[in-house]
Design a protein around this motif. Structure first.
Motif, PDB file in Angstrom:
ATOM      1  N   LEU A 298      -0.833   8.956   3.238  1.00 19.57           N
ATOM      2  CA  LEU A 298       0.338   8.784   2.380  1.00 19.57           C
ATOM      3  C   LEU A 298       0.211   9.549   1.073  1.00 19.57           C
ATOM      4  O   LEU A 298       1.194  10.120   0.580  1.00 19.57           O
ATOM      5  CB  LEU A 298       0.553   7.290   2.102  1.00 19.57           C
ATOM      6  N   CYS A 299      -0.993   9.578   0.515  1.00 23.94           N
ATOM      7  CA  CYS A 299      -1.195  10.276  -0.755  1.00 23.94           C
ATOM      8  C   CYS A 299      -1.051  11.789  -0.594  1.00 23.94           C
ATOM      9  O   CYS A 299      -0.639  12.479  -1.534  1.00 23.94           O
ATOM     10  CB  CYS A 299      -2.562   9.927  -1.345  1.00 23.94           C
ATOM     11  N   ARG A 300      -1.377  12.294   0.591  1.00 25.55           N
ATOM     12  CA  ARG A 300      -1.157  13.729   0.844  1.00 25.55           C
ATOM     13  C   ARG A 300       0.332  14.040   0.838  1.00 25.55           C
ATOM     14  O   ARG A 300       0.754  15.125   0.414  1.00 25.55           O
ATOM     15  CB  ARG A 300      -1.778  14.125   2.181  1.00 25.55           C
ATOM     16  N   LEU A 301       1.136  13.086   1.300  1.00 26.52           N
ATOM     17  CA  LEU A 301       2.581  13.289   1.318  1.00 26.52           C
ATOM     18  C   LEU A 301       3.182  13.164  -0.078  1.00 26.52           C
ATOM     19  O   LEU A 301       4.093  13.912  -0.444  1.00 26.52           O
ATOM     20  CB  LEU A 301       3.244  12.272   2.251  1.00 26.52           C
ATOM     21  N   SER A 302       2.693  12.204  -0.840  1.00 21.36           N
ATOM     22  CA  SER A 302       3.273  11.954  -2.163  1.00 21.36           C
ATOM     23  C   SER A 302       2.698  12.858  -3.242  1.00 21.36           C
ATOM     24  O   SER A 302       3.351  13.099  -4.257  1.00 21.36           O
ATOM     25  CB  SER A 302       3.051  10.485  -2.557  1.00 21.36           C
ATOM     26  N   GLY A 303       1.473  13.326  -3.020  1.00 21.48           N
ATOM     27  CA  GLY A 303       0.816  14.144  -4.036  1.00 21.48           C
ATOM     28  C   GLY A 303       0.250  13.328  -5.172  1.00 21.48           C
ATOM     29  O   GLY A 303      -0.112  13.876  -6.211  1.00 21.48           O
ATOM     30  N   HIS A 304       0.153  12.016  -4.988  1.00 18.42           N
ATOM     31  CA  HIS A 304      -0.359  11.129  -6.025  1.00 18.42           C
ATOM     32  C   HIS A 304      -1.482  10.263  -5.458  1.00 18.42           C
ATOM     33  O   HIS A 304      -1.489   9.921  -4.273  1.00 18.42           O
ATOM     34  CB  HIS A 304       0.748  10.223  -6.572  1.00 18.42           C
ATOM     35  N   ALA A 305      -2.407   9.894  -6.294  1.00 19.36           N
ATOM     36  CA  ALA A 305      -3.457   8.966  -5.892  1.00 19.36           C
ATOM     37  C   ALA A 305      -2.886   7.551  -5.843  1.00 19.36           C
ATOM     38  O   ALA A 305      -1.916   7.231  -6.543  1.00 19.36           O
ATOM     39  CB  ALA A 305      -4.629   9.036  -6.870  1.00 19.36           C
ATOM     40  N   ALA A 306      -3.467   6.710  -5.007  1.00 20.19           N
ATOM     41  CA  ALA A 306      -3.010   5.323  -4.900  1.00 20.19           C
ATOM     42  C   ALA A 306      -3.274   4.577  -6.200  1.00 20.19           C
ATOM     43  O   ALA A 306      -4.332   4.712  -6.805  1.00 20.19           O
ATOM     44  CB  ALA A 306      -3.711   4.631  -3.738  1.00 20.19           C
TER      45      ALA A 306
ATOM     46  N   LEU B  21       0.825  -1.202   0.000  1.00 22.76           N
ATOM     47  CA  LEU B  21       0.000   0.000   0.000  1.00 22.76           C
ATOM     48  C   LEU B  21       0.863   1.257   0.000  1.00 22.76           C
ATOM     49  O   LEU B  21       0.541   2.244  -0.667  1.00 22.76           O
ATOM     50  CB  LEU B  21      -0.930   0.002   1.213  1.00 22.76           C
ATOM     51  N   ILE B  22       1.967   1.217   0.739  1.00 21.05           N
ATOM     52  CA  ILE B  22       2.895   2.352   0.749  1.00 21.05           C
ATOM     53  C   ILE B  22       3.424   2.611  -0.658  1.00 21.05           C
ATOM     54  O   ILE B  22       3.454   3.745  -1.141  1.00 21.05           O
ATOM     55  CB  ILE B  22       4.054   2.098   1.724  1.00 21.05           C
ATOM     56  N   ALA B  23       3.842   1.539  -1.335  1.00 19.89           N
ATOM     57  CA  ALA B  23       4.361   1.666  -2.698  1.00 19.89           C
ATOM     58  C   ALA B  23       3.277   2.139  -3.664  1.00 19.89           C
ATOM     59  O   ALA B  23       3.543   2.919  -4.571  1.00 19.89           O
ATOM     60  CB  ALA B  23       4.947   0.332  -3.157  1.00 19.89           C
ATOM     61  N   ALA B  24       2.050   1.660  -3.461  1.00 20.46           N
ATOM     62  CA  ALA B  24       0.949   2.055  -4.342  1.00 20.46           C
ATOM     63  C   ALA B  24       0.648   3.545  -4.229  1.00 20.46           C
ATOM     64  O   ALA B  24       0.115   4.145  -5.166  1.00 20.46           O
ATOM     65  CB  ALA B  24      -0.307   1.246  -4.006  1.00 20.46           C
TER      66      ALA B  24
END
Length: 216
Positions: free
Chosen positions: A113-121, A15-18
């Motif tokens: 996590l998506c808020r940190l990465s700026g990307h959707a899962a 999930l982290i990688a996704a």
């Protein structure tokens, strides 16, 4: 890519990688052992917090509720200025209600996590095959067969144990806390498309053997 550190084996690295981040399962070394000497605190918790201090920023951390001291470590981490931390509530049962609860927790973790990465899962690229341990073929060995169970056993400790065993025995099953994720059942590609969080929750909670459901 921002690393995401975690200690508990029930944190899905998939999930982290996704979510576009790099999962990093914490593995203590001998230097961390020497630094962890505080009376009254769990050894594994102190080693984890000590190891985090050595990591370059920025990074994120996932704590879980399976251990009371690790739950409090989340509070301690934040009080001391730690950033980007998430507390994942892991049920202690494995029934349908527990899977539903855990699926919602994973959904909240993904939002964090998506808020940190700026990307959707992205679940279309999620690993769906069994772990390497599940796929490995047993090898013939004349030594005594040993199953290792219990709490966290780090790589350097495992190496020292295997060295001390020598020709007397071989560890053929590592069911210590750190190895639980190796026994996660394979993910169902069809179920991932229908509800990826429910599939992940079931795959991790209903794995076998489980630390929390062993007799005695």
């Amino acid at each position: 890519m921002m690393p995401v550190w975690y200690h508990c084996p029930f944190v899905p690295a998939e999930l982290i990688a996704a979510c576009g981040l790099e999962p990093r399962r914490f593995n203590a070394d001998s230097a961390d052992f020497c630094a962890a000497q505080t009376e009254g605190i769990c050894f594994a918790v102190e080693v984890f917090l000590t190891g985090l201090k050595k990591q370059p920023t920025p990074y994120a951390v996932i704590f879980t509720t399976l251990c009371d001291q690790m739950r409090r470590a989340f509070d301690l981490y934040q009080v001391n200025g730690g950033k980007n931390a998430f507390l994942l509530n892991v049920p202690v049962t494995i029934g349908p209600n527990a899977v539903t609860l855990f699926a919602e927790e994973l959904r909240q973790m993904a939002l964090f996590l998506c808020r940190l990465s700026g990307h959707a899962a992205r679940f279309d690229t999620m690993k769906t095959e069994a772990s390497l341990l599940q796929n490995s073929k047993p090898q013939k060995d004349s030594r005594a067969k040993i199953a290792l169970i219990g709490g966290p056993v780090y790589a350097c400790q495992l190496a020292a144990l295997e060295q001390s065993l020598g020709n007397r025995g071989a560890i053929v099953l590592n069911a210590s806390e750190n190895a639980v994720e190796q026994f996660r059942r394979p993910l169902n590609p069809v179920a991932l498309k229908t509800d990826p969080y429910a599939e992940l929750a079931a795959a991790y909670l209903q794995t076998s053997p489980s630390i929390r459901t062993r007799p005695g």
